[in-house]
Design an enzyme around this catalytic site. Structure first.
Site, PDB file in Angstrom:
ATOM      1  N   HIS A 117      22.943   2.120  -0.837  1.00 42.38           N
ATOM      2  CA  HIS A 117      23.057   0.837  -1.397  1.00 42.38           C
ATOM      3  C   HIS A 117      24.567   0.552  -2.339  1.00 42.38           C
ATOM      4  CE1 HIS A 117      22.171  -2.108  -4.788  1.00 42.38           C
ATOM      5  NE2 HIS A 117      21.038  -2.460  -4.045  1.00 42.38           N
ATOM      6  N   ASP A 158      20.408   8.640  -5.529  1.00 42.44           N
ATOM      7  CA  ASP A 158      19.733   7.658  -5.942  1.00 42.44           C
ATOM      8  C   ASP A 158      18.348   7.431  -5.763  1.00 42.44           C
ATOM      9  OD1 ASP A 158      19.022   5.056  -5.986  1.00 42.44           O
ATOM     10  OD2 ASP A 158      20.797   4.043  -4.852  1.00 42.44           O
ATOM     11  N   GLN A 198      14.293   4.074  -4.949  1.00 44.74           N
ATOM     12  CA  GLN A 198      13.328   3.341  -3.979  1.00 44.74           C
ATOM     13  C   GLN A 198      12.295   4.744  -3.887  1.00 44.74           C
ATOM     14  OE1 GLN A 198      12.696   0.634  -3.071  1.00 44.74           O
ATOM     15  NE2 GLN A 198      14.658  -0.524  -3.596  1.00 44.74           N
ATOM     16  N   LYS A 235      11.280  -1.004 -10.650  1.00 43.67           N
ATOM     17  CA  LYS A 235      10.627  -0.773  -9.410  1.00 43.67           C
ATOM     18  C   LYS A 235       9.378  -0.164  -9.393  1.00 43.67           C
ATOM     19  CE  LYS A 235      15.427  -1.451  -7.312  1.00 43.67           C
ATOM     20  NZ  LYS A 235      15.280  -2.793  -7.045  1.00 43.67           N
ATOM     21  N   CYS A 274      21.926  -5.816  -0.338  1.00 39.24           N
ATOM     22  CA  CYS A 274      23.070  -4.985  -0.944  1.00 39.24           C
ATOM     23  C   CYS A 274      23.386  -3.775  -0.190  1.00 39.24           C
ATOM     24  CB  CYS A 274      22.555  -4.483  -2.062  1.00 39.24           C
ATOM     25  SG  CYS A 274      22.318  -6.156  -3.398  1.00 39.24           S
TER      26      CYS A 274
HETATM   27  N1  C6P Z   1      17.819  -2.647  -4.764  1.00 40.42           N
HETATM   28  C1  C6P Z   1      16.397  -4.254  -3.293  1.00 40.42           C
HETATM   29  O1  C6P Z   1      15.851  -5.401  -3.322  1.00 40.42           O
HETATM   30  P1  C6P Z   1      18.995  -1.806 -10.056  1.00 40.42           P
HETATM   31  O2  C6P Z   1      19.365  -3.201  -9.518  1.00 40.42           O
HETATM   32  O3  C6P Z   1      20.129  -1.163 -10.970  1.00 40.42           O
HETATM   33  O4  C6P Z   1      17.708  -1.528 -10.795  1.00 40.42           O
HETATM   34  O5  C6P Z   1      18.803  -0.881  -8.776  1.00 40.42           O
HETATM   35  C2  C6P Z   1      19.870  -0.834  -7.816  1.00 40.42           C
HETATM   36  C3  C6P Z   1      19.635  -0.111  -6.780  1.00 40.42           C
HETATM   37  C4  C6P Z   1      20.216   1.095  -6.397  1.00 40.42           C
HETATM   38  N2  C6P Z   1      19.754   1.811  -5.297  1.00 40.42           N
HETATM   39  C5  C6P Z   1      18.963   1.511  -4.242  1.00 40.42           C
HETATM   40  C6  C6P Z   1      18.323   2.218  -3.293  1.00 40.42           C
HETATM   41  C7  C6P Z   1      18.245   0.066  -4.413  1.00 40.42           C
HETATM   42  O6  C6P Z   1      17.440  -0.203  -3.636  1.00 40.42           O
HETATM   43  C8  C6P Z   1      18.489  -0.668  -5.700  1.00 40.42           C
HETATM   44  C9  C6P Z   1      18.040  -2.053  -5.861  1.00 40.42           C
HETATM   45  C10 C6P Z   1      16.974  -3.858  -4.684  1.00 40.42           C
HETATM   46  O7  C6P Z   1      16.506  -3.286  -2.557  1.00 40.42           O
HETATM   47  C11 C6P Z   1      17.876  -5.065  -5.290  1.00 40.42           C
HETATM   48  S1  C6P Z   1      19.379  -5.266  -4.484  1.00 40.42           S
END
Ligand code: C6P
Length: 417
Positions: free
Chosen positions: A134, A211, A214, A237, A375
């Site tokens: 990401h 990371d 997910q 999430k 992203c």
């Molecule tokens: N992905 C998606 O729709 P935040 O925004 O900080 O809570 O998470 C960022 C982030 C980092 N790593 C991964 C693997 C992610 O999937 C995400 C967030 C969302 O897939 C929004 S782009």
């Protein structure tokens, strides 16, 4: 991580209809149609106990933490620190000192890049990322690499969306300082073999950041079993509030890292000549945090634990198989990301129809999905596509909703085909 996909015949006892009662938003209608929410990878819906925890905090408990001697402040401090303890148990960290509250995954990764990274990654050093990161796990390292003159190397992947571990093993040199890898890809659904990747990196004396944005909502994660050095995730999430995230860090590493931001609560003493810093984990928590969010995250973990992560994982994997098989029956539909081990994400393209048109059409049918690059622009470039349509599942989704989706996609084909 060993394979998390259960056998098809594995029994799954999840009363999804009763789970759905906990999520009032699922009774909403969108464009006159019952809402079907398949955008859980972006953010999940919240159950009543989480909403009530936030509500209760503002109605009865609102007060700043770590500062007051009065009762409300003491109670809020206890509740917030209890949430930290809950997180510690949830991820099986070694101690509360290893659990740092942040705004989300993005902030957790930036924190590591700008503290551990600045301290340890110098000109000519190397950072290993993977082809499916990401942007949140690419850009902070690029910023660091620019500041410090380091180089970024990228672990390649196959056309199925699986990392090529043999190539990864060959990438280590005496200049490798850090590996940063996504546990579950948000655009492909691939579950990466992070346990094995950590083991390889440690053989070379290199720390690993995982990371987990997910992953934590779909499978049990265990810091002591995984042995990673840093793990980042977001509450929103996994059925929790927005604006709360966790950075897990191994205590020895956190001890040696400089603070991230300066301000109240992260100090022990301040004079105009010198400041000494607070102990872990407060050294990394400057200013008033998201108190209501932290307390509601405690309720979130209770909620998830009460259902049981193994049960959630088994249920979602069975649903994922059903969705995958059903979608593959639609002529012209191609799934992007066909790794052997996947979790809850199905990205696809439909011949001759732009993903945004798919998303807009489905929205009018009451079905919320995400379309775009998610992203992960390098992933789109790799597959030679501008975007995908993405269905991302949660524990409250059910087969009947997949059937409505499939029917709607047939209509999309007829309309645009
Ligand atoms: N992905 C998606 O729709 P935040 O925004 O900080 O809570 O998470 C960022 C982030 C980092 N790593 C991964 C693997 C992610 O999937 C995400 C967030 C969302 O897939 C929004 S782009």
């Amino acid at each position: 991580m060993t394979a998390v996909v259960p056998q098809v015949d594995q029994p799954v006892f999840l009363d999804v209809d009763s789970v759905r009662e906990d999520f009032p938003i699922l009774k909403e209608h969108v464009h006159g149609k019952p809402l079907i929410y398949f955008d859980n990878g972006a953010t999940s819906q919240k159950p009543i106990p989480v909403i009530e925890a936030m509500h209760r905090y503002y109605l009865q408990e609102n007060s700043n933490i770590h500062r007051g001697v009065h009762l409300l402040s003491t109670q809020a401090t206890i509740a917030y620190e209890q949430a930290r303890s809950k997180v510690k148990s949830f991820i099986n960290a070694g101690s509360e000192n290893e659990v740092v509250f942040v705004r989300g995954t993005t902030e957790a990764i930036n924190l590591v890049a700008q503290t551990y990274g600045r301290q340890n990654v110098k000109s000519g050093d190397e950072i290993i990322l993977t082809a499916m990161e990401h942007h949140s796990n690419i850009v902070p390292w690029q910023l660091l690499a620019k500041q410090n003159g380091a180089t970024i190397k990228v672990v390649p992947m196959t056309d199925q969306g699986e990392l090529i571990i043999d190539e990864y093993e060959k990438m280590f040199t005496p200049r490798t300082r850090l590996v940063a890898v996504v546990h579950v890809s948000n655009s492909l659904g691939t579950v990466n073999p992070v346990h094995h990747m950590v083991e390889i990196a440690h053989r070379h004396g290199v720390p690993v950041l995982v990371d987990g944005a997910q992953a934590v909502q779909h499978m049990p994660v265990d810091m002591r079993a995984m042995q990673c050095d840093f793990y980042a995730f977001s509450a929103h999430k996994m059925y929790g509030p927005t604006g709360v995230g966790i950075l897990y860090g191994r205590e020895e590493l956190l001890q040696d890292m400089p603070p991230y931001q300066g301000g109240g609560d992260m100090i022990r003493s301040v004079s105009f000549e010198e400041t000494t810093f607070n102990e872990l984990p407060y050294k990394f928590e400057a200013g008033t945090p998201n108190i209501s969010g932290g307390i509601a995250f405690d309720a979130t973990i209770d909620y998830v634990n009460q259902i049981g992560m193994h049960r959630i994982m088994a249920y979602e994997n069975a649903l994922m198989r059903y969705a995958t098989e059903s979608l593959l029956n639609i002529p012209g539909l191609r799934i992007i990301g066909t790794a052997k081990t996947k979790a809850s994400v199905i990205s696809f393209v439909l011949d001759g129809v732009h993903p945004h048109d798919v998303g807009t059409f489905l929205d009018l049918e009451g079905i919320a999905i995400r379309t775009g690059h998610h992203c992960t622009q390098p992933v789109m470039t790799f597959f030679g596509i501008p975007a995908t349509s993405r269905v991302s599942l949660a524990l409250y989704n059910k087969k009947e909703e997949i059937d409505v989706l499939v029917e709607a996609l047939h209509k999309v084909r007829k309309t645009f085909g």
